[in-house]
Design a protein around this motif. Structure first.
Motif, mmCIF file in Angstrom:
data_model
loop_
_atom_site.group_PDB
_atom_site.id
_atom_site.type_symbol
_atom_site.label_atom_id
_atom_site.label_comp_id
_atom_site.label_asym_id
_atom_site.label_seq_id
_atom_site.Cartn_x
_atom_site.Cartn_y
_atom_site.Cartn_z
ATOM 1 N N ALA A 184 -0.805 1.295 2.699
ATOM 2 C CA ALA A 184 0.042 2.132 1.854
ATOM 3 C C ALA A 184 0.859 1.276 0.895
ATOM 4 N N VAL A 185 1.385 0.162 1.395
ATOM 5 C CA VAL A 185 2.166 -0.724 0.534
ATOM 6 C C VAL A 185 1.291 -1.357 -0.544
ATOM 7 N N LEU A 186 0.056 -1.718 -0.167
ATOM 8 C CA LEU A 186 -0.828 -2.392 -1.118
ATOM 9 C C LEU A 186 -1.393 -1.454 -2.177
ATOM 10 N N PHE A 187 -1.697 -0.212 -1.795
ATOM 11 C CA PHE A 187 -2.452 0.640 -2.709
ATOM 12 C C PHE A 187 -1.772 1.955 -3.080
ATOM 13 N N VAL A 188 -0.976 2.519 -2.192
ATOM 14 C CA VAL A 188 -0.351 3.808 -2.488
ATOM 15 C C VAL A 188 0.927 3.633 -3.307
ATOM 16 N N LEU A 189 1.797 2.725 -2.877
ATOM 17 C CA LEU A 189 3.053 2.530 -3.603
ATOM 18 C C LEU A 189 2.847 2.100 -5.060
ATOM 19 N N PRO A 190 1.876 1.195 -5.364
ATOM 20 C CA PRO A 190 1.670 0.877 -6.786
ATOM 21 C C PRO A 190 1.287 2.090 -7.619
ATOM 22 N N ALA A 191 0.472 2.982 -7.057
ATOM 23 C CA ALA A 191 0.097 4.184 -7.804
ATOM 24 C C ALA A 191 1.301 5.094 -8.019
ATOM 25 N N LEU A 192 2.149 5.215 -7.006
ATOM 26 C CA LEU A 192 3.351 6.041 -7.166
ATOM 27 C C LEU A 192 4.322 5.427 -8.158
ATOM 28 N N PRO A 197 9.293 6.821 -14.843
ATOM 29 C CA PRO A 197 9.501 6.660 -16.294
ATOM 30 C C PRO A 197 9.638 5.191 -16.662
ATOM 31 N N SER A 198 9.282 4.888 -17.898
ATOM 32 C CA SER A 198 9.405 3.516 -18.421
ATOM 33 C C SER A 198 10.881 3.188 -18.649
#
Length: 258
Positions: A184-192, A197-198
């Motif tokens: 989740a840390v490697l793949f889910v959090l980056p997507a979230l 917002p920028s």
């Protein structure tokens, strides 16, 4: 301490899960060769005009994607199965010095995964360069010193992720929970993070563990797919994750009952 490390090394290499993880690493090393063959065939079919702008991922790209996953799995399996099977009581009876035992386990897991990653990356990159040959594909024709530094940092990052997963496993004491949390840390959090917002999307994404490898091994000041952090800052953030995870794991391992 040397005897404890030797015992943990024997234990880790004697379980089937270690061989399975290293087998996956070997399989993705072979996939590097297949990818390089595809790039060579694709390059041969391009016109001269298209070759000038063509881009391709480097030979080691399959390993760059898979090694963090293997690192999480091996880091989790280096400790958590002993809790589920009850073997941790026997281990602690043989080695009552918990801090020494914890560091020996972590060092062996990180060392094995780091060495396997470096060997696989070197083999995959060398094989890819041989397959592509003298074709002027930019990502296959970098200076030897830069390529070596890039591969070294990828290997060290893999070892660091293994150590972080090991520390997380000591806290959670569950193989499934550790691997799930690591993924989740490697793949889910980056997507979230990309949904924010920028400029917070780029800032938070760049500081997540799954985003640090390319920033550490990439060009200084790179952005976009690489992230916003320069290599030294990305390396410092990764070291921070390792220190926090190992610190929490060592505290839990020393204070909690087996």
């Amino acid at each position: 301490m040397a005897d404890v490390v030797a015992a943990e090394w024997f234990k880790l290499r004697s379980v089937r899960s270690t061989g399975a993880v290293l087998g996956v690493v070997a399989g993705f090393t072979a996939l590097c060769v297949l990818w390089s063959w595809y790039v060579a065939r694709y390059w041969d079919g391009l016109s001269a005009a298209r070759r000038a702008t063509a881009m391709a991922a480097p030979a080691e790209q399959p390993l760059a994607v898979s090694l963090p996953v293997c690192a999480v799995v091996l880091g989790a399996l280096a400790l958590t199965p002993e809790y589920s099977s009850g073997m941790i009581r026997t281990t602690l009876a043989a080695v009552p010095r918990r801090n020494a035992l914890f560091m020996a386990k972590a060092g062996v897991a990180g060392g094995v995964m780091g060495a396997a990653a470096l060997a696989a990356l070197a083999a995959g990159s060398a094989a890819g360069a041989a397959v592509v040959g003298d074709r002027p594909v930019a990502t296959f024709q970098g200076p030897a010193a830069e390529v070596a530094a890039h591969l070294l940092w990828l290997g060290l990052t893999t070892a660091a992720i293994t150590l972080a997963a090991f520390g997380l496993g000591a806290v959670l004491r569950s193989t499934a929970a550790t691997i799930t949390s690591g993924m989740a840390v490697l793949f889910v959090l980056p997507a979230l993070a990309r949904l924010l917002p920028s400029p917070w999307d780029e800032r938070i994404w760049s500081a997540l563990p799954g985003s640090l490898s390319n920033q550490i091994a990439g060009a200084p000041g790179s952005s976009g797919d690489h992230g916003a952090l320069p290599p030294p800052a990305a390396a410092a953030v990764l070291a921070g994750y390792v220190v926090v995870a190992l610190g929490a794991g060592a505290f839990a391992f020393a204070r909690r009952d087996a």
